[in-house]
Design an enzyme around this catalytic site. Structure first.
Site, PDB file in Angstrom:
ATOM      1  N   LYS A 284     -10.747 -17.678  35.685  1.00 33.37           N
ATOM      2  CA  LYS A 284      -9.895 -18.480  34.791  1.00 33.37           C
ATOM      3  C   LYS A 284      -9.786 -19.909  35.335  1.00 33.37           C
ATOM      4  CE  LYS A 284      -5.812 -16.664  37.122  1.00 33.37           C
ATOM      5  NZ  LYS A 284      -4.386 -16.747  37.104  1.00 33.37           N
TER       6      LYS A 284
ATOM      7  N   ARG B 237       6.732 -11.354  34.190  1.00 28.40           N
ATOM      8  CA  ARG B 237       5.972 -12.359  33.445  1.00 28.40           C
ATOM      9  C   ARG B 237       5.628 -11.809  32.068  1.00 28.40           C
ATOM     10  NH1 ARG B 237       1.073 -15.242  36.671  1.00 28.40           N
ATOM     11  NH2 ARG B 237       0.046 -13.244  36.345  1.00 28.40           N
TER      12      ARG B 237
ATOM     13  N   HIS C 237       0.466  -6.500  37.915  1.00 27.69           N
ATOM     14  CA  HIS C 237       0.187  -7.614  38.831  1.00 27.69           C
ATOM     15  C   HIS C 237       1.316  -7.685  39.847  1.00 27.69           C
ATOM     16  CE1 HIS C 237      -1.781 -11.256  40.081  1.00 27.69           C
ATOM     17  NE2 HIS C 237      -0.757 -12.033  39.796  1.00 27.69           N
TER      18      HIS C 237
ATOM     19  N   TYR D  79      -0.944 -51.084  46.019  1.00 31.16           N
ATOM     20  CA  TYR D  79       0.291 -51.272  45.245  1.00 31.16           C
ATOM     21  C   TYR D  79       1.531 -51.137  46.128  1.00 31.16           C
ATOM     22  CZ  TYR D  79      -2.392 -50.785  40.911  1.00 31.16           C
ATOM     23  OH  TYR D  79      -3.266 -50.967  39.894  1.00 31.16           O
TER      24      TYR D  79
ATOM     25  N   ASP E 179      -7.874 -44.799  40.444  1.00 27.67           N
ATOM     26  CA  ASP E 179      -9.310 -44.533  40.559  1.00 27.67           C
ATOM     27  C   ASP E 179      -9.882 -44.822  41.939  1.00 27.67           C
ATOM     28  OD1 ASP E 179      -9.260 -44.479  37.573  1.00 27.67           O
ATOM     29  OD2 ASP E 179      -8.872 -46.608  37.889  1.00 27.67           O
TER      30      ASP E 179
HETATM   31  C1  PLP Z   1      -3.127 -11.196  36.396  1.00 28.11           C
HETATM   32  C2  PLP Z   1      -3.897 -11.784  37.558  1.00 28.11           C
HETATM   33  N1  PLP Z   1      -4.751 -11.002  38.208  1.00 28.11           N
HETATM   34  C3  PLP Z   1      -5.470 -11.469  39.256  1.00 28.11           C
HETATM   35  C4  PLP Z   1      -5.355 -12.774  39.667  1.00 28.11           C
HETATM   36  C5  PLP Z   1      -6.164 -13.258  40.845  1.00 28.11           C
HETATM   37  O1  PLP Z   1      -5.348 -13.544  41.929  1.00 28.11           O
HETATM   38  P1  PLP Z   1      -5.933 -14.069  43.305  1.00 28.11           P
HETATM   39  O2  PLP Z   1      -6.507 -15.395  43.016  1.00 28.11           O
HETATM   40  O3  PLP Z   1      -4.757 -14.129  44.201  1.00 28.11           O
HETATM   41  O4  PLP Z   1      -6.968 -13.096  43.730  1.00 28.11           O
HETATM   42  C6  PLP Z   1      -4.464 -13.619  39.018  1.00 28.11           C
HETATM   43  C7  PLP Z   1      -4.319 -15.006  39.482  1.00 28.11           C
HETATM   44  O5  PLP Z   1      -3.359 -15.668  39.394  1.00 28.11           O
HETATM   45  C8  PLP Z   1      -3.721 -13.107  37.920  1.00 28.11           C
HETATM   46  O6  PLP Z   1      -2.849 -13.891  37.264  1.00 28.11           O
END
Ligand code: PLP
Length: 401
Positions: free
Chosen positions: A42, A139, A169, A268, A316
Site C-alpha cells: 500500500k 479501527r 490487526h 530564510y 526545493d
Molecule cells: C491491516 C494491516 N496489515 C498489515 C500491515 C503491515 O504492517 P507492517 O508494515 O508493520 O508489517 C498494515 C500496515 O500498516 C496494516 O494496516
C-alpha cells in the site's frame, strides 16, 4: 557509457531490489512453509514503488499482495500483476463490481455493506471477501460474534460472495510486552471458533508479529515494514531473528558551492551565521520533496564524512556546510551509506520525532526512484513523469554515476 536519465534534477532515491528480495527470502524461511506471505505494498509500497516492489516480493516467494485501497489494487492489476490482491481497508459498496471483474479481494465488516454490494453484482459474478475482526485496534472490523455470524450467514446465502479470508490487526505487536497482543489473539481465536467453516486465509500478523510471535501466524501473514528492511520498532532491534537490509536510500548532488566569510547568513530567516570562513554547498532537495524543514541541523554524508544542513530547508533546496571546497556534482547521501558512514531511516525518523514507516512515505513523487537489480541501476520511475510522454521510455534509460 553516456549518462542518460529520465529526470532532470540531481536528486533521486535508490530502491535496492536485491535487499528487498533478500528480506522477503529471509522472512519466508523464518516462518513455516505452509504460511503464505502477503507483501503489503500500500501507499506506493511505503514510497518504494508498488509495481517494482510487488514483482520482486512475488519472485522472492510472496504469495500475494495487500493494499489499503481499491485504487491501489486496480493500478497493480493494470500493470499486469495477476497474483492475489487483498484490499485491507474499506471499499464503497457501489464500487465492488470492478473488484469482482479484476479478481481483487475486498474487506467486509458490515452486513448492510453486503446488502448494498450485492445490488452491484449479477448472478454469475464472484467477489472474494475477507472479514475484518476488530479485536482491539479500534479501527475497522466486527467487534461481536453476532455481527460476525450475520456476515457469515449473508455470504453463505449469496452465491456472488465467497468467504476467502478472515483477519485482524494487532495494535502492539512491536512492543515487547505481549499482554495486549495476547488479549487480541484470544478474541480473534474466539471469533474463529464461531464460524461454521474456516476460509482459505486466516491472518493476523504484521511484520512485528511475524518476526517475533509464532503463535500468531495462522496460515498467512501480512508483511510490510520488514520487507523494506526496517525494524518495526527500536525495541525490536536486539530481537531480530535475522538482519534486515534497508531498501530505500536518498541521494543528491552539489549544485553550487561558495566560500562565505565569518558572520554571513544562510537561508530564510537568516537563522544560520557562519562562525568563520566556511564552504557552503547547495543541494536541490527541499520540503516539497518531503525533506522537511525540521531536518535543519540533520547530517548528510559527503565524501564519506558527515556534514550538517545549515539554515532553513527551503521548498526545493537546502544548504550544507562543507569541510572544504568541493566540486559541483559531488554526491551527497541523505539516507544510506557512503564508505563506513551511514544515515539510517531510523536516524531521520528520530530527528523528526516519528517512526521509520513515515520517512519513505513522505519522500514525494517528485523524487524519482531508481531501481537497483543485481547490483545495477535498471529502471527509473517517477509518478509525475510516468503519466506523460516519458512512459514509453521508462525501461530504456540507465543511470550512471
Ligand atoms: C491491516 C494491516 N496489515 C498489515 C500491515 C503491515 O504492517 P507492517 O508494515 O508493520 O508489517 C498494515 C500496515 O500498516 C496494516 O494496516
Amino acid at each position: 557509457m553516456e549518462t542518460q536519465t529520465q529526470f532532470f534534477r540531481d536528486t533521486w532515491a535508490e530502491i535496492n531490489l536485491d535487499h528487498l528480495y533478500e528480506n522477503v527470502m529471509n522472512i519466508r524461511t523464518h516462518i513455516p512453509g505452509d504460511v503464505k506471505v502477503f507483501a503489503v505494498v500500500k501507499a506506493n509500497a511505503y514510497g518504494h514503488g508498488d509495481v517494482q516492489t510487488a514483482l520482486t516480493a512475488l519472485s522472492a516467494g510472496a504469495h500475494g499482495l495487500a493494499v489499503a485501497f481499491l485504487d491501489e489494487a486496480i493500478s497493480l492489476r493494470k500493470a499486469g500483476i495477476t497474483a492475489p490482491i487483498h484490499v485491507l481497508g474499506a471499499t464503497r459498496p457501489k464500487d465492488v463490481r470492478i473488484a469482482s471483474e479484476l479478481d481483487i479481494s475486498l474487506t467486509t465488516f458490515h452486513r448492510e455493506w453486503l446488502v448494498e454490494a450485492e445490488k452491484q453484482l449479477s448472478e454469475g459474478d464472484r467477489l472474494n471477501l475477507h472479514i475484518k475482526c476488530d479485536t482491539g485496534m479500534g479501527r475497522i472490523g466486527v467487534r461481536t460474534t453476532e455481527e460476525l455470524k450475520g456476515i457469515e450467514k449473508y455470504i453463505q446465502a449469496h452465491s456472488q460472495f465467497e468467504l476467502e479470508g478472515i483477519f485482524t490487526h494487532f495494535a502492539t505487536a512491536d512492543e515487547l510486552n505481549d499482554d495486549y497482543l495476547d488479549q487480541q489473539l484470544a478474541r480473534f481465536e474466539h471469533m474463529l471458533d464461531q464460524l461454521d467453516s474456516l476460509p482459505a486465509y486466516i491472518h493476523s500478523s504484521n511484520s512485528a508479529a511475524t518476526l517475533r510471535k509464532t503463535n500468531t501466524l495462522f496460515n498467512a501473514v501480512r508483511v510490510g515494514i520488514a520487507m523494506y528492511g526496517l525494524t518495526p520498532s527500536p525495541e525490536m532491534k536486539p530481537e531480530l531473528p535475522f538482519p534486515l537490509k534497508e531498501v530505500f536510500s536518498l541521494h543528491s548532488r552539489l549544485i553550487h558551492t561558495k566560500e562565505l566569510s565569518a558572520g554571513e547568513k544562510v537561508s530564510y530567516g537568516a537563522t544560520y551565521e557562519t562562525v568563520e570562513a566556511e564552504w557552503i554547498g547547495t543541494i536541490p532537495i527541499g520540503y516539497a520533496d518531503g525533506w522537511l524543514r525540521k531536518l535543519q541541523g540533520q547530517d548528510v554524508i559527503v565524501n564519506e564524512k558527515r556534514v550538517p544542513i545549515v539554515g532553513r530547508v527551503c521548498m526545493d533546496q537546502c544548504m550544507i556546510r562543507l569541510p572544504e571546497f568541493l566540486e559541483i556534482g559531488t554526491h551527497v547521501t541523505l539516507i544510506g551509506k557512503q564508505g563506513e558512514e551511514a544515515i539510517t531511516m531510523d536516524e531521520i525518523a528520530g530527528k523528526l520525532d516519528t517512526i521509520n514507516y513515515e520517512v519513505p512515505c513522505m519522500i514525494s513523487t517528485r523524487v524519482p526512484r531508481i531501481y537497483i537489480r543485481n547490483g545495477e541501476p535498471s529502471e527509473v520511475s517517477n509518478k509525475l513523469l510516468s503519466s506523460g510522454i516519458h512512459r514509453q521510455e521508462e525501461n530504456n534509460h540507465q543511470i550512471n554515476e
